[in-house]
Design an enzyme around this catalytic site. Structure first.
Site, PDB file in Angstrom:
ATOM      1  N   GLU A 120      -9.850  28.784  80.000  1.00 13.52           N
ATOM      2  CA  GLU A 120      -9.271  28.296  81.247  1.00 13.52           C
ATOM      3  C   GLU A 120     -10.260  28.056  82.394  1.00 13.52           C
ATOM      4  O   GLU A 120     -10.115  27.076  83.134  1.00 13.52           O
ATOM      5  CB  GLU A 120      -8.188  29.270  81.734  1.00 13.52           C
ATOM      6  CG  GLU A 120      -6.991  29.370  80.822  1.00 13.52           C
ATOM      7  CD  GLU A 120      -6.135  30.568  81.180  1.00 13.52           C
ATOM      8  OE1 GLU A 120      -6.566  31.706  80.921  1.00 13.52           O
ATOM      9  OE2 GLU A 120      -5.048  30.363  81.732  1.00 13.52           O
ATOM     10  N   ARG A 158      -0.891  35.517  89.566  1.00 17.09           N
ATOM     11  CA  ARG A 158      -2.272  35.101  89.320  1.00 17.09           C
ATOM     12  C   ARG A 158      -2.773  34.172  90.429  1.00 17.09           C
ATOM     13  O   ARG A 158      -3.971  34.159  90.731  1.00 17.09           O
ATOM     14  CB  ARG A 158      -2.443  34.474  87.935  1.00 17.09           C
ATOM     15  CG  ARG A 158      -3.884  34.333  87.507  1.00 17.09           C
ATOM     16  CD  ARG A 158      -4.032  33.855  86.068  1.00 17.09           C
ATOM     17  NE  ARG A 158      -4.134  34.926  85.095  1.00 17.09           N
ATOM     18  CZ  ARG A 158      -5.270  35.538  84.734  1.00 17.09           C
ATOM     19  NH1 ARG A 158      -6.429  35.184  85.269  1.00 17.09           N
ATOM     20  NH2 ARG A 158      -5.262  36.505  83.848  1.00 17.09           N
ATOM     21  N   PHE A 179      -2.112  24.296  75.787  1.00 10.67           N
ATOM     22  CA  PHE A 179      -2.478  24.315  77.212  1.00 10.67           C
ATOM     23  C   PHE A 179      -1.546  25.180  78.053  1.00 10.67           C
ATOM     24  O   PHE A 179      -1.419  24.966  79.257  1.00 10.67           O
ATOM     25  CB  PHE A 179      -2.539  22.891  77.768  1.00 10.67           C
ATOM     26  CG  PHE A 179      -3.438  21.970  76.983  1.00 10.67           C
ATOM     27  CD1 PHE A 179      -4.805  22.182  76.960  1.00 10.67           C
ATOM     28  CD2 PHE A 179      -2.908  20.917  76.242  1.00 10.67           C
ATOM     29  CE1 PHE A 179      -5.642  21.349  76.214  1.00 10.67           C
ATOM     30  CE2 PHE A 179      -3.739  20.085  75.499  1.00 10.67           C
ATOM     31  CZ  PHE A 179      -5.103  20.294  75.482  1.00 10.67           C
ATOM     32  N   ALA A 200      -4.287  33.255  78.403  1.00 10.89           N
ATOM     33  CA  ALA A 200      -5.157  33.980  79.332  1.00 10.89           C
ATOM     34  C   ALA A 200      -6.619  33.941  78.870  1.00 10.89           C
ATOM     35  O   ALA A 200      -7.403  34.830  79.200  1.00 10.89           O
ATOM     36  CB  ALA A 200      -4.673  35.423  79.516  1.00 10.89           C
ATOM     37  N   THR A 235      -2.497  39.949  83.022  1.00 12.04           N
ATOM     38  CA  THR A 235      -2.083  40.890  84.059  1.00 12.04           C
ATOM     39  C   THR A 235      -0.925  41.755  83.564  1.00 12.04           C
ATOM     40  O   THR A 235      -0.672  42.810  84.130  1.00 12.04           O
ATOM     41  CB  THR A 235      -1.699  40.145  85.346  1.00 12.04           C
ATOM     42  OG1 THR A 235      -0.705  39.166  85.027  1.00 12.04           O
ATOM     43  CG2 THR A 235      -2.913  39.458  85.931  1.00 12.04           C
ATOM     44  N   ARG A 269      -2.936  26.160  81.681  1.00 15.26           N
ATOM     45  CA  ARG A 269      -4.376  26.451  81.808  1.00 15.26           C
ATOM     46  C   ARG A 269      -4.782  26.880  83.218  1.00 15.26           C
ATOM     47  O   ARG A 269      -4.829  26.061  84.140  1.00 15.26           O
ATOM     48  CB  ARG A 269      -5.156  25.217  81.379  1.00 15.26           C
ATOM     49  CG  ARG A 269      -6.563  25.493  80.881  1.00 15.26           C
ATOM     50  CD  ARG A 269      -7.115  24.258  80.228  1.00 15.26           C
ATOM     51  NE  ARG A 269      -8.332  24.540  79.472  1.00 15.26           N
ATOM     52  CZ  ARG A 269      -8.948  23.651  78.691  1.00 15.26           C
ATOM     53  NH1 ARG A 269      -8.445  22.441  78.574  1.00 15.26           N
ATOM     54  NH2 ARG A 269     -10.033  23.982  78.036  1.00 15.26           N
ATOM     55  N   PHE A 306      -3.038  29.222  84.834  1.00 16.91           N
ATOM     56  CA  PHE A 306      -1.901  30.118  85.044  1.00 16.91           C
ATOM     57  C   PHE A 306      -1.716  30.528  86.512  1.00 16.91           C
ATOM     58  O   PHE A 306      -1.622  31.693  86.844  1.00 16.91           O
ATOM     59  CB  PHE A 306      -2.125  31.367  84.164  1.00 16.91           C
ATOM     60  CG  PHE A 306      -0.891  32.106  83.755  1.00 16.91           C
ATOM     61  CD1 PHE A 306      -0.043  31.627  82.777  1.00 16.91           C
ATOM     62  CD2 PHE A 306      -0.566  33.331  84.345  1.00 16.91           C
ATOM     63  CE1 PHE A 306       1.085  32.337  82.376  1.00 16.91           C
ATOM     64  CE2 PHE A 306       0.563  34.049  83.951  1.00 16.91           C
ATOM     65  CZ  PHE A 306       1.378  33.552  82.967  1.00 16.91           C
TER      66      PHE A 306
HETATM   67  N1  MTE Z   1      -8.312  23.750  74.253  1.00 17.01           N
HETATM   68  C1  MTE Z   1      -7.663  22.873  73.463  1.00 17.01           C
HETATM   69  N2  MTE Z   1      -8.389  21.986  72.755  1.00 17.01           N
HETATM   70  N3  MTE Z   1      -6.302  22.855  73.378  1.00 17.01           N
HETATM   71  C2  MTE Z   1      -5.529  23.740  74.103  1.00 17.01           C
HETATM   72  O1  MTE Z   1      -4.306  23.714  73.999  1.00 17.01           O
HETATM   73  N4  MTE Z   1      -5.509  25.595  75.735  1.00 17.01           N
HETATM   74  C3  MTE Z   1      -6.237  26.265  76.819  1.00 17.01           C
HETATM   75  C4  MTE Z   1      -7.643  26.653  76.379  1.00 17.01           C
HETATM   76  N5  MTE Z   1      -8.295  25.548  75.745  1.00 17.01           N
HETATM   77  C5  MTE Z   1      -6.195  24.671  74.959  1.00 17.01           C
HETATM   78  C6  MTE Z   1      -7.609  24.653  74.983  1.00 17.01           C
HETATM   79  C7  MTE Z   1      -5.565  27.444  77.325  1.00 17.01           C
HETATM   80  S1  MTE Z   1      -4.321  27.261  78.460  1.00 17.01           S
HETATM   81  C8  MTE Z   1      -5.937  28.706  76.950  1.00 17.01           C
HETATM   82  S2  MTE Z   1      -5.227  30.078  77.620  1.00 17.01           S
HETATM   83  C9  MTE Z   1      -6.975  28.925  75.939  1.00 17.01           C
HETATM   84  O2  MTE Z   1      -7.514  27.708  75.432  1.00 17.01           O
HETATM   85  C10 MTE Z   1      -6.379  29.731  74.789  1.00 17.01           C
HETATM   86  O3  MTE Z   1      -7.265  29.940  73.759  1.00 17.01           O
HETATM   87  P1  MTE Z   1      -8.379  31.087  73.769  1.00 17.01           P
HETATM   88  O4  MTE Z   1      -7.772  32.300  74.369  1.00 17.01           O
HETATM   89  O5  MTE Z   1      -8.680  31.256  72.337  1.00 17.01           O
HETATM   90  O6  MTE Z   1      -9.502  30.536  74.570  1.00 17.01           O
HETATM   91  N1  HPA Z   2      -2.124  34.506  81.533  1.00 24.18           N
HETATM   92  C1  HPA Z   2      -1.549  33.709  80.623  1.00 24.18           C
HETATM   93  N2  HPA Z   2      -0.399  33.975  80.057  1.00 24.18           N
HETATM   94  C2  HPA Z   2       0.225  35.096  80.424  1.00 24.18           C
HETATM   95  C3  HPA Z   2      -0.312  35.965  81.358  1.00 24.18           C
HETATM   96  C4  HPA Z   2      -1.562  35.656  81.953  1.00 24.18           C
HETATM   97  O1  HPA Z   2      -2.103  36.385  82.798  1.00 24.18           O
HETATM   98  N3  HPA Z   2       0.555  36.974  81.520  1.00 24.18           N
HETATM   99  C5  HPA Z   2       1.582  36.711  80.689  1.00 24.18           C
HETATM  100  N4  HPA Z   2       1.393  35.579  80.022  1.00 24.18           N
HETATM  101 MO1  MOS Z   3      -3.162  29.487  78.735  1.00 17.63          MO
HETATM  102  S1  MOS Z   3      -2.149  28.845  80.424  1.00 17.63           S
HETATM  103  O1  MOS Z   3      -3.071  31.145  79.317  1.00 17.63           O
HETATM  104  O2  MOS Z   3      -1.936  29.339  77.608  1.00 17.63           O
END
Ligand code: MTE
Ligand code: HPA
Ligand code: MOS
Length: 775
Positions: free
Chosen positions: A725, A322, A240, A523, A454, A354, A356
């Site tokens: 997110e 952001r 997360f 992201a 970003t 999540r 950000f």
């Molecule tokens: N879903 C689950 N089950 N567990 C997680 O830790 N992290 C969230 C989201 N969904 C998360 C989640 C966050 S903060 C992000 S940025 C995205 O998943 C990252 O994965 P993705 O880029 O593959 O979507």
């Molecule tokens: N989102 C999530 N994580 C990051 C980012 C962003 O835009 N930039 C650097 N780390």
């Molecule tokens: Mo998600 S806050 O970009 O790990």
């Protein structure tokens, strides 16, 4: 049957494929780091944390600690061969072990290394530290009052003439909104195990979203090169955002001990220490001044976003950036100036969570929309619609990117209809008029979220694909699995590319030894980036196989077609396994490294101009609540969501992400309250005092739909959109629904000032204020 037609449809892309670890999760056989067989002689580390938020360290007495049973040794800042720093912003402001002074309550001072975890933990508590107090600045307002020291450079976004806009606006609203932080509460806490190898080598098993960053940090701390460090991550029990940078310290400590004593070492803090010592979502105070006209159209916005950054920079720069990038949510501001203040405070250094910073940015926008609506006596939805970005005009963001894919109108219109919003709102207004104690509220809020890091260079990914002689496949890429379903999505992409079943593909754990220089899985970009990289690797292997097949089966390359289960070479069907075997015998390379970089994007922070986002993801939610005006208690009775994921790679996984994201957002905005006492100690560091949503908090009516007609305008993998997110921000609708219920006690003439989390206490106090004619 025509041979050219595949006998079976193997294509799994865009289908409901279950999470590859699902059965293992529910049977308890999914392996997390604490489940791994420990190498013989594994040592255990435990962190010693400061009990003062800001102080000089006069003395640390380790005598009792060192004499305690099972203790092998103690690590402090003096034992670090390289640099005593794990700052992800490379500002060198984040020591592993504080030396000289401590800057927050819970800051690691040392680690005890012992034969067992219990021994290390007990011994860590025997230390005696003498402090000399320094003045503390704990929150946004205190930090601003103390002069507003920042942990990193602030940002300003500006477009149009704000002063002229304000002067011309017939109406003005000024206000401020406090937005609370949030603990990640990943089920698997922070953990790392380091295993020493020969020479300088060390292998680290870390629960991290960012293996390459852990590799860099371990190398930096040990004073060795990156190539000596291998970081492996099979899966996380949730991240997360809390494991984008916060895992660095745990990995570094485990690696330091492993190299110093030449034995494996594992470090896992208890939940309360994890909550105390690791960063969270930034809480913000937003001060705003908004000019608008008699129809509710916004004319000018001027706002300052103060964020509690904590003692170091960490990701506070990009997080507060952001927040500004989302200060308009889906609305067009003719003139706008927004500024960030990433404030230094004597609290834990806040980090990615999540959204950000985006959620905090948007929530403030929804607040002034409400202010305008109540001032004009209109439904906030009407004001929202009046201010939406246009599709051809009024579509330039405060950072000067044109919104080229605006579908907010259609998403909102469809949801308004499917949720029966208008009729239900009318019924609620009627209900409230006849119900003196219980009051209901309903709200529809949109989300528009920018997709791309970003930090532009992060928008790249690599993959490594091996095809074995029997046609089975290894898939590695730079993304990490934290429950979000990335691994299965990328496997679907690969299976689709080769026309094979998912069972043919083995999903490998993420390793810096397989794919180098990866970006954080963050992201929401995991599937966009790694899906494309895997596809690129498959493309290379397929190209070689086509050349090979054309030669072997004496046909033109154009006559070789990829079909389900293998290839069609002229009139001959060759199963994939047979093709792989013959390619091997003919010395054709069956392995490839794929790569992808996101096109189009650019961003100049100095001028506040550019095209930082490749595209936008949209969504909308309607929430309905009932509050008890005597106690402040409330229920969320019904939620309807329509969300845009482009052409979904896996609708079942995406629906899960939307449901989970919404509930996590609802927890942030309603029940999860972080409380620090006046000495700077976090008092809500366990589920007894920090209330995350339970299964029983899921609304009894919860309708989640994908905007099935949506197709990404950009050529992303399968024309999908990121999903991780954006759905979290759909939970803003709960705040706005609570706000309407509260506003009903003053006949909707006053916009309530509800800070978040909107706990029952806040609802009650707001009702009392409104009954007295105050906001
Ligand atoms: N879903 C689950 N089950 N567990 C997680 O830790 N992290 C969230 C989201 N969904 C998360 C989640 C966050 S903060 C992000 S940025 C995205 O998943 C990252 O994965 P993705 O880029 O593959 O979507
Ligand atoms: N989102 C999530 N994580 C990051 C980012 C962003 O835009 N930039 C650097 N780390
Ligand atoms: Mo998600 S806050 O970009 O790990």
């Amino acid at each position: 049957m025509n041979k050219l037609e595949p006998a079976i449809t193997l294509a799994s892309l865009h289908k409901d494929v279950r999470h590859d670890s699902g059965p293992k999760h529910v049977t308890g056989t999914a392996e997390y780091i604490d489940d791994m067989v420990e190498p013989a002689g594994t040592m255990h580390a435990y962190l010693g944390l400061s009990t003062n938020a800001h102080a000089e360290i006069i003395n640390i007495d380790f005598s009792a600690t060192k004499a305690a049973p099972g203790v092998i040794g103690v690590l402090t800042g003096d034992d670090i061969p390289g640099e005593n720093d794990v700052s992800p912003s490379h500002k060198h402001d984040e020591p592993i072990f504080a030396s000289g002074k401590v800057q927050f309550w819970g800051q690691p001072l040392f680690a005890v290394i012992a034969e067992t975890r219990d021994q290390a933990r007990r011994a860590a508590h025997l230390v005696k530290v003498t402090y000399k107090d320094l003045p503390v600045s704990l929150d946004v307002r205190a930090a601003q009052a103390a002069g507003g020291a920042l942990v990193t450079e602030p940002l300003k976004l500006e477009r149009g003439d704000v002063a002229a806009g304000m002067a011309a606006a017939p109406r003005r609203v000024k206000g401020s909104m406090a937005i609370g932080g949030q603990d990640h509460f990943y089920l698997e806490g922070q953990i790392s195990m380091a295993v020493p190898g020969e020479d300088e080598d060390v292998t680290v098993f870390a629960s991290t979203q960012h293996p390459s960053e852990v590799q860099l940090m371990v190398a930096q701390v040990l004073g060795i090169r990156h190539h000596a460090v291998t970081v492996n991550v099979r899966r996380m029990g949730g991240g997360f955002g809390g494991k984008e940078t916060q895992s660095n310290l745990f990995a570094a400590v485990a690696a330091l001990a492993a190299k110093k004593w030449n034995r494996a070492c594992k470090l896992r803090p208890d939940r309360d220490d994890d909550m105390t010592a690791t960063g969270k979502r930034h809480d913000f105070v937003v001060d705003y001044d908004v000019g608008y006209d008699d129809t509710g159209k916004i004319v000018a916005v001027d706002a300052v976003y103060g964020a509690r950054a904590g003692f170091s920079s960490d990701l506070s720069g990009p997080v507060t950036d952001r927040a500004l990038f989302h200060a308009e949510n889906a609305y067009w501001y003719p003139a706008v100036r927004v500024r960030s203040e990433p404030l230094y405070t004597n609290t834990v250094s806040n980090t990615a969570f999540r959204g950000f910073g985006g959620p905090q940015g948007m929530l403030a926008a929804e607040r002034w929309i409400e202010d305008i609506a109540y001032d004009l006596g209109k439904d906030p939805l009407e004001i929202r619609k009046a201010n939406f970005y246009g599709t051809d005009t009024n579509n330039v963001t405060p950072y000067h990117q044109t919104v080229a894919d605006n579908i907010v109108h259609r998403v909102v219109d469809e949801l308004e209809t499917s949720s029966d919003y208008q009729a239900r709102r009318a019924a609620i207004v009627k209900y409230n008029a006849g119900s003196p104690i219980l009051k209901k509220g309903i709200a529809l809020t949109p989300v528009k979220f920018g997709i791309s890091f970003t930090a532009t260079w992060y928008n790249q990914a690599g993959a490594l694909v091996h095809v074995y002689k029997d046609g089975s496949i290894h898939l590695s890429h730079g993304g990490t699995e934290m429950g979000q379903g990335l691994y299965v999505k990328v496997a679907q992409v690969l299976a689709d590319a080769f026309g094979v079943g998912l069972d043919v593909i083995k999903i490998m754990g993420t390793s810096t030894g397989k794919v180098p220089n990866t970006s954080a899985t963050a992201a929401s970009s995991g599937s966009d980036l790694n899906g494309m990289a895997a596809w690129d690797a498959a493309r290379q292997i397929k190209e070689r196989l086509v050349v090979h097949a054309a030669q072997l089966y004496q046909c033109s390359e154009a006559a070789v077609q990829w079909v389900a289960g293998g290839i069609q070479a002229g009139d001959k069907f060759v199963p994939f396994a047979e093709l792989a075997a013959s390619a091997y015998l003919n010395r054709v390379q069956l392995s490839a490294a794929g790569f992808y970089q996101v096109p189009q994007i650019h961003w100049d922070r100095a001028t506040g101009r550019g095209h930082p986002f490749y595209y936008f993801a949209y969504g909308a939610a309607v929430s309905e609540v009932t509050i008890d005006t005597l106690s402040g208690e409330y229920t969320v009775d019904r939620v309807d969501i329509l969300h845009d994921v482009g052409r979904s790679l896996n609708p079942a996984i995406d629906i899960g992400q939307i449901e989970g994201g919404f509930i996590q957002g609802m927890g942030w905005l309603t029940t999860e309250e972080l409380v620090w006492d006046d000495k700077g100690q976090l008092r809500t560091k366990a589920p007894s005092t920090y209330k995350i949503p339970l299964a029983s908090d899921v609304p009894p009516v919860f309708n989640v739909k994908l905007a099935e007609w949506s197709v990404n305008k950009e050529p992303t993998i399968g024309r999908s959109k990121a999903v991780g997110e954006p759905p979290l921000m759909l939970a803003m609708s709960v705040v706005e629904a609570l706000s309407m219920a509260v506003a009903s006690v003053a006949d909707y003439t006053i916009a309530p000032r509800l800070d978040t989390p909107v706990t029952p206490e806040r609802v009650l106090m707001a009702c009392e204020r409104l009954k007295g004619g105050r906001q």
